[in-house]
Design an enzyme around this catalytic site. Structure first.
Site, PDB file in Angstrom:
ATOM      1  CG  HIS A 145      -5.139 -17.656   9.146  1.00 21.86           C
ATOM      2  ND1 HIS A 145      -6.426 -17.186   9.140  1.00 21.86           N
ATOM      3  CD2 HIS A 145      -4.389 -16.683   8.568  1.00 21.86           C
ATOM      4  CE1 HIS A 145      -6.460 -15.990   8.578  1.00 21.86           C
ATOM      5  NE2 HIS A 145      -5.228 -15.650   8.239  1.00 21.86           N
ATOM      6  CG  HIS A 174       0.112 -15.147   8.052  1.00 19.39           C
ATOM      7  ND1 HIS A 174      -0.129 -15.086   6.703  1.00 19.39           N
ATOM      8  CD2 HIS A 174      -1.017 -14.680   8.637  1.00 19.39           C
ATOM      9  CE1 HIS A 174      -1.335 -14.593   6.481  1.00 19.39           C
ATOM     10  NE2 HIS A 174      -1.900 -14.330   7.642  1.00 19.39           N
TER      11      HIS A 174
HETATM   12  P1  AMP Z   1      -5.281 -12.988   6.704  1.00 22.37           P
HETATM   13  O1  AMP Z   1      -6.711 -13.433   6.927  1.00 22.37           O
HETATM   14  O2  AMP Z   1      -5.248 -11.598   6.200  1.00 22.37           O
HETATM   15  O3  AMP Z   1      -4.387 -13.223   7.865  1.00 22.37           O
HETATM   16  O4  AMP Z   1      -4.666 -13.840   5.543  1.00 22.37           O
HETATM   17  C1  AMP Z   1      -5.276 -14.866   4.832  1.00 22.37           C
HETATM   18  C2  AMP Z   1      -4.180 -15.486   4.016  1.00 22.37           C
HETATM   19  O5  AMP Z   1      -4.736 -16.605   3.361  1.00 22.37           O
HETATM   20  C3  AMP Z   1      -3.574 -14.581   2.950  1.00 22.37           C
HETATM   21  O6  AMP Z   1      -2.170 -14.504   3.163  1.00 22.37           O
HETATM   22  C4  AMP Z   1      -3.934 -15.270   1.643  1.00 22.37           C
HETATM   23  O7  AMP Z   1      -2.901 -15.167   0.703  1.00 22.37           O
HETATM   24  C5  AMP Z   1      -4.163 -16.701   2.083  1.00 22.37           C
HETATM   25  N1  AMP Z   1      -5.091 -17.488   1.293  1.00 22.37           N
HETATM   26  C6  AMP Z   1      -6.294 -17.106   0.807  1.00 22.37           C
HETATM   27  N2  AMP Z   1      -6.890 -18.135   0.166  1.00 22.37           N
HETATM   28  C7  AMP Z   1      -6.044 -19.197   0.278  1.00 22.37           C
HETATM   29  C8  AMP Z   1      -6.085 -20.545  -0.169  1.00 22.37           C
HETATM   30  N3  AMP Z   1      -7.110 -21.029  -0.858  1.00 22.37           N
HETATM   31  N4  AMP Z   1      -5.042 -21.364   0.120  1.00 22.37           N
HETATM   32  C9  AMP Z   1      -3.982 -20.883   0.813  1.00 22.37           C
HETATM   33  N5  AMP Z   1      -3.884 -19.617   1.258  1.00 22.37           N
HETATM   34  C10 AMP Z   1      -4.896 -18.788   1.000  1.00 22.37           C
END
Ligand code: AMP
Length: 140
Positions: A102, A104
């Site tokens: 993903h 951001h």
């Molecule tokens: P990272 O893997 O650290 O790059 O970030 C994962 C991101 O996913 C974080 O910013 C979380 O806030 C976000 N996140 C986790 N669960 C969900 C969800 N169900 N829907 C949307 N965002 C999510």
């Protein structure tokens, strides 16, 4: 490390759990981050499975980053931003917490503070409104 088909973004892609959708095409889905670091914090994910950038098929990057560009421009417009921060983490040591690739997208204003990564859950009504603002900017 292998891809876990039960990670939360795989569940979102299968429609097993909801998201505040911003944009979708044949290759990608974009939705609001539920623990935003700023207003308008969005995520763009490929539909193809990979843990992160390290194991992804390079063919996913063109459609993924075409969508990131669309969402980033929409972020600038919808949130009256002066700039857009793009972040992407690979494995736990680099800060990754969800193991489906993903990107951001964070609208930024000069001097505005970033809240902690994976911090506090946002109000769902507010996220719904922000997703709507994105969709209006994207005209989808
Ligand atoms: P990272 O893997 O650290 O790059 O970030 C994962 C991101 O996913 C974080 O910013 C979380 O806030 C976000 N996140 C986790 N669960 C969900 C969800 N169900 N829907 C949307 N965002 C999510």
């Amino acid at each position: 490390m292998t891809y876990d088909t039960n990670n939360i973004f795989a569940k979102i892609l299968r429609g097993e759990i909801p998201c505040h959708k911003i944009y979708e095409d044949a290759h990608v889905l974009a939705f609001m981050d539920v623990m935003p670091q700023v207003d308008g914090h969005a995520l763009v994910i490929p539909k193809a499975p990979s843990r992160n950038l390290l194991d992804a098929d390079p063919a996913v990057f063109a459609p993924l980053f075409a969508a990131v560009q669309k969402v980033a421009n929409a972020a600038k417009q919808a949130f009256d931003a002066e700039g857009v921060l793009i972040k992407q983490f690979n494995e736990a040591a680099a800060g990754q917490t969800v193991y489906h690739l993903h990107v951001h997208v964070l609208p930024r204003k000069d001097g505005q503070e970033l809240k902690p990564h994976s911090g506090k859950m946002a109000d769902h009504a507010l996220l719904a409104k922000q997703a709507e603002a994105y969709r209006a900017a994207l005209k989808v």
